[in-house]
Design an enzyme around this catalytic site. Sequence first.
Site, PDB file in Angstrom:
ATOM      1  N   PHE A 292      35.897 -16.426  64.472  1.00  0.00           N
ATOM      2  CA  PHE A 292      34.602 -16.302  65.137  1.00  0.00           C
ATOM      3  C   PHE A 292      34.138 -17.673  65.591  1.00  0.00           C
ATOM      4  O   PHE A 292      33.986 -18.585  64.778  1.00  0.00           O
ATOM      5  CB  PHE A 292      33.574 -15.682  64.181  1.00  0.00           C
ATOM      6  CG  PHE A 292      33.967 -14.320  63.698  1.00  0.00           C
ATOM      7  CD1 PHE A 292      33.538 -13.180  64.351  1.00  0.00           C
ATOM      8  CD2 PHE A 292      34.812 -14.190  62.597  1.00  0.00           C
ATOM      9  CE1 PHE A 292      33.938 -11.928  63.925  1.00  0.00           C
ATOM     10  CE2 PHE A 292      35.215 -12.938  62.164  1.00  0.00           C
ATOM     11  CZ  PHE A 292      34.777 -11.800  62.827  1.00  0.00           C
ATOM     12  N   LYS A 293      33.919 -17.810  66.875  1.00  0.00           N
ATOM     13  CA  LYS A 293      33.369 -19.055  67.420  1.00  0.00           C
ATOM     14  C   LYS A 293      31.882 -18.815  67.647  1.00  0.00           C
ATOM     15  O   LYS A 293      31.493 -18.076  68.550  1.00  0.00           O
ATOM     16  CB  LYS A 293      34.074 -19.431  68.722  1.00  0.00           C
ATOM     17  CG  LYS A 293      33.564 -20.729  69.357  1.00  0.00           C
ATOM     18  CD  LYS A 293      34.217 -20.950  70.717  1.00  0.00           C
ATOM     19  CE  LYS A 293      33.698 -22.199  71.395  1.00  0.00           C
ATOM     20  NZ  LYS A 293      34.197 -22.314  72.789  1.00  0.00           N
ATOM     21  N   ILE A 294      31.072 -19.431  66.810  1.00  0.00           N
ATOM     22  CA  ILE A 294      29.629 -19.206  66.835  1.00  0.00           C
ATOM     23  C   ILE A 294      28.963 -20.382  67.535  1.00  0.00           C
ATOM     24  O   ILE A 294      28.993 -21.509  67.040  1.00  0.00           O
ATOM     25  CB  ILE A 294      29.071 -19.037  65.404  1.00  0.00           C
ATOM     26  CG1 ILE A 294      29.839 -17.950  64.642  1.00  0.00           C
ATOM     27  CG2 ILE A 294      27.582 -18.731  65.467  1.00  0.00           C
ATOM     28  CD1 ILE A 294      29.751 -16.563  65.236  1.00  0.00           C
TER      29      ILE A 294
END
Length: 310
Positions: free
Chosen positions: A171-173
């Site tokens: 997950f790239k937040i």
Amino acid sequence: MTRPVNTAAMRGVFPVAPTIFDDAGQLDLEGQKRCIDFMIDAGSNGLCILANFSEQFALSDEERETLMHVVLEHVAGRVPVIVTTTHFSSHQCAERSRRAQAAGAAMVMIMPPYHGATIRIGERGIEEFYRTVSDAIDIPIMIQDAPVSGTPLSAPFLARMANEIEHVSYFKIEVPQAANKLRELIQLGGDAIVGPWDGEEAITLMADLDAGATGSMTGGGYADGIRLIVDAYAAGDTEAAAAHYQQWLPLINCENRQGGLASCKALMKEGGVIRSDAVRHPLPAMHPATREGLLKVARRLDPLVLRWAH
């Protein structure tokens, strides 16, 4: 579905590679290869291609295919490569992802489906979208949670997809208050969250590392500087990490707030890595004053990009 801890998880600094054009706006494949060689020499743990900072939205499907194969063949396994395969259509995104895996991608990165300012999909459709892609491949999926999609993705929803969709695990937040979201995502998702990463050119990197981020997807111009921060933090020396962050923050800020996706190209051209720092029209060229401000900040830090070709 709860996964065991993945000891082979990808982590570290995975910058986005810019797409290199000539002054006429055509692909410069030799320049692209030099860009990739520099980024690996600068200490990138891996690379991401065809992302928004790669101007993927300005490329034809044929150009995307060409770039993907040229880059993956040139990297030749030196570092893992993440290929962005974002598309509104579930079928087309699955096809792009299947082709990326066949070409040697280590992972695919995908934003939720969206179009324009108003066409959005609800959670049920988003979940079906990612499940369709997951069923088509055998490599990890990174969900890119970014404001550009205009699609709210709550931490409970992301954690549920991580636990229920086989290959959804990174997950790239890069939304406001990313650290809080990373912390909640890790707490809710447990071992299913193999890769909690930050993005947005590392502008919130220290807070995100404190929240548990294990990877950072940054701009492509100075992985050597970002590595100093991430490596010190991973080694347990948070004070050294903070000192490095304070040192490099002015350059991070210049990229994130001033020059945007043109920044790494400006740095690479100044250092002789590439011949042209052109962005593709209708994106505007970087203003000369912005460029000079970026280079002034960079010269104080002496990043490899300004020395690599000399």
